[in-house]
Design a protein around this motif. Structure first.
Motif: not given
Length: 244
Positions: A97-112
Motif C-alpha cells: 500500500a505504501v509503495g503504491s502510486d494508485s492514489g487510493a487507500a488499500y484495504t484488507l478485511n480478513f475475518d474468520q
C-alpha cells in the motif's frame, strides 16, 4: 493518525464436542484481532479463531495446526505464533500500500468465524476476505473449511466430482443456480459447471459456494446453493460426512 491494535484476545466461547480423546471436554475458541490504519493510505483488519485449549487434545491440536497453516501460509511460524503471523501478513500488505502510486487507500478485511454443526461433531471455519488494491472495485470471497471432531481430519469434497454420481450432482447444482439467477450465469449447461470453490457442511446438507467470476459476473456477488442430505443421497454420492 496511525492506529494499531495488536495481539488482543477479545472472545472466548465454549462449544461442547463429541469426539474421541476430548469427549466431554469444552472446545475453547479464542479470538485474536489485528487492526492498523493510516488515513488515505491503508486499513487492515484481521480476525483469527484460535483453539485456546488445543494442547489438551491431539484432535484439537491437529485442527488448530491445520487452520493456522492454512490461513497464514507463508506467514506461519514454527512454533506457531498467531500474533507474529498477523503482524507479518499485515506488514506485507501495508508495504504494498505504501509503495503504491494508485492514489487510493488499500484495504484488507480478513475475518474468520468458527462454529460447530451436526450435533457438535464437526467444526467449521468461515473466512471472509475483502480486499481493495486500486482499480474499479475490490475483491471479496468466502471460504469454508470443516474438520471432524471425531478424527481431527479435514473434509475433502473433491470426490464429489469424481464418481458416477458427478453428472447428477452437477446437473442438480446447475439447475439450482439457474433457478436463483436465471439471467446471470455465463455457463451454459451443467457440463460447464466448475467445481465449487468451497463447500460447507450444514446441519441438513452441504452448501456449495461460487466466488465472483466463477460462474457469473462480479456484480452477481458470491453465489451459493445448499443441497439437503436427501437431495445428495438421490444422486448416489457417498455421504462421507455422515459415515463416521
Amino acid at each position: 493518525m496511525k492506529r494499531i491494535l495488536f495481539g488482543i484476545s477479545i472472545l472466548s466461547m465454549l462449544l461442547f464436542v463429541a469426539c474421541g480423546d476430548c469427549c466431554d471436554r469444552a472446545l475453547q475458541l479464542e479470538e485474536y484481532t489485528f487492526e492498523s490504519s493510516e488515513p488515505e493510505r491503508y486499513m487492515v483488519n484481521i480476525r483469527y479463531q484460535h483453539i485456546a485449549n488445543s494442547d489438551k487434545s491431539d484432535i484439537l491440536r491437529s485442527i488448530e495446526a491445520a487452520n493456522y497453516n492454512h490461513i497464514f501460509e507463508e506467514y506461519a511460524f514454527v512454533p506457531a505464533d498467531v500474533d507474529a503471523s498477523m503482524r507479518a501478513m499485515a506488514d506485507a500488505f501495508i508495504a504494498d500500500a505504501v509503495g503504491s502510486d494508485s492514489g487510493a487507500a488499500y484495504t484488507l478485511n480478513f475475518d474468520q468465524a468458527a462454529f460447530t454443526v451436526r450435533d457438535s461433531s464437526v467444526l467449521c471455519y468461515e473466512t471472509h476476505i475483502d480486499i481493495y488494491t486500486g482499480g474499479a472495485h475490490g475483491g471479496n470471497s468466502i471460504w469454508y473449511e470443516c474438520y471432524s471432531l471425531v478424527t481431527g481430519q479435514p473434509y475433502d469434497f473433491s470426490y464429489l466430482y469424481e464418481g458416477e454420481w458427478s453428472a447428477s450432482l452437477c446437473e442438480l447444482l446447475y439447475n439450482s443456480l439457474v433457478e436463483a439467477m436465471p439471467d446471470t450465469l455465463f455457463i451454459n449447461g451443467y457440463k460447464e459447471l466448475p467445481h465449487a470453490d468451497s463447500v460447507l457442511i450444514t446441519d441438513t446438507g452441504l452448501l456449495f459456494v461460487y466466488q465472483p467470476y466463477s460462474v457469473a459476473s462480479f456484480a452477481a456477488g458470491i453465489l451459493s446453493v445448499e443441497l439437503s442430505d436427501e437431495d445428495l443421497k438421490a444422486t448416489g454420492v457417498p455421504m462421507l460426512w455422515l459415515n463416521e
